[in-house]
Design an enzyme around this catalytic site. Structure first.
Site, PDB file in Angstrom:
ATOM      1  CB  CYS A 113      -0.799   0.063   0.960  1.00  0.00           C
ATOM      2  SG  CYS A 113      -2.198   1.353   0.799  1.00  0.00           S
ATOM      3  CG  HIS A 220      -4.147  -3.652   2.873  1.00  0.00           C
ATOM      4  ND1 HIS A 220      -2.865  -3.235   3.498  1.00  0.00           N
ATOM      5  CD2 HIS A 220      -4.399  -2.722   1.853  1.00  0.00           C
ATOM      6  CE1 HIS A 220      -3.562  -2.460   3.728  1.00  0.00           C
ATOM      7  NE2 HIS A 220      -3.936  -1.335   2.178  1.00  0.00           N
ATOM      8  CD  GLU A 222      -1.767  -6.093   5.082  1.00  0.00           C
ATOM      9  OE1 GLU A 222      -2.079  -4.628   4.896  1.00  0.00           O
ATOM     10  OE2 GLU A 222      -0.731  -6.419   3.685  1.00  0.00           O
TER      11      GLU A 222
END
Length: 256
Positions: A113, A220, A222
């Site tokens: 990001c 994202h 993660e």
């Protein structure tokens, strides 16, 4: 044998309107993207000019530059207009020299990001301040909902054939989440486009000729990465590069 250490960049925010209200922060999901894969975080405060880059990079085997509610101040990419009020100049001044030094040393680097935007600006690129105001672009900002809805895959990206992500995933398209207001405008020199959204917005890049893993993604991966096979594969690829670098450091020290 000890776990690999992965540097994790922090943001600097004043949570309360008083001098003692300054905090160095990072989202837990970035911590879990390290600990869930057998490594340990080495947090890097946003110290700007006081950062000791050698101390950080001599002790870690990878670096993650994660997302943030803050934006890069436009002065870092030659835009003289005022910021939008969500800048973190201390993080900016910390991240750019740290990222440059890590890539130069061949330490694996992952940008997520804000991290992909930092990578692009580091290499001389520019950013769209408001992607949703660019003609033909989608609104890539998060929806006002619970995290499981905000972080749900919402649009496709097309992977560059022969690129790092294409070779890793073995497909030409992935479905990813989207939670960003800014995005890449002019691509930085020495960078390779790895993925593009349906509206033409660049969503992933890599550093050409890098000695190790040096990739940034706008989505994202993660977020609950172990529950999404595509995200898990990508995060695992970064950790594989971390392990390889960590082993090379250990072998060098053992022979010294």
């Amino acid at each position: 044998m000890s776990k690999p250490l992965i540097a994790l960049s922090l943001c600097r925010w004043q949570l309360k309107d008083r001098d003692e209200g300054w905090y160095h922060l990072v989202g837990e999901k970035y911590v879990r993207a390290i600990t869930n894969y057998g490594a340990f975080p080495f947090t890097v405060p946003a110290l700007a000019g006081d950062l000791d880059i050698d101390t950080v990079l001599e002790n870690v085997s990878g670096v993650i530059f994660g997302g943030s509610i803050s934006n890069i101040h436009p002065s870092f990419y030659g835009d003289d207009s005022e910021g939008a009020g969500l800048e973190d100049r201390d993080r900016d001044a910390t991240v750019f020299p740290l990222m440059a030094a890590a890539i130069a040393r061949g330490i694996p680097v992952l940008g997520i990001c804000r991290g992909i935007q930092e990578m692009n600006v580091l290499f001389g690129g520019t950013l769209h301040r408001h992607v949703h105001e660019v003609g033909g672009r989608l609104d890539h900002r998060e929806v006002d909902a619970e995290d499981d809805v905000c972080y749900a895959p919402i649009h496709n990206v097309t992977l560059t054939e022969g690129g790092i992500l294409h070779r890793l995933h073995g497909v030409t398209q992935l479905r990813v989440n989207s939670l960003h207001g800014q995005g890449i405008d002019r691509l930085g020199e020495g960078l390779q486009v790895e993925a593009v959204a349906e509206d033409g917005q660049i969503e992933a890049i890599s550093v050409k000729g890098a000695k190790s893993f040096a990739v940034g993604v706008q989505w994202h991966p993660e977020y609950h990465s172990k529950e999404n096979p595509d995200y898990d594969l990508f995060i695992s690829a970064f950790h594989k590069a971390v392990q390889d670098y960590d082993h090379s450091r250990y072998e060098w020290r053992a022979s010294a």
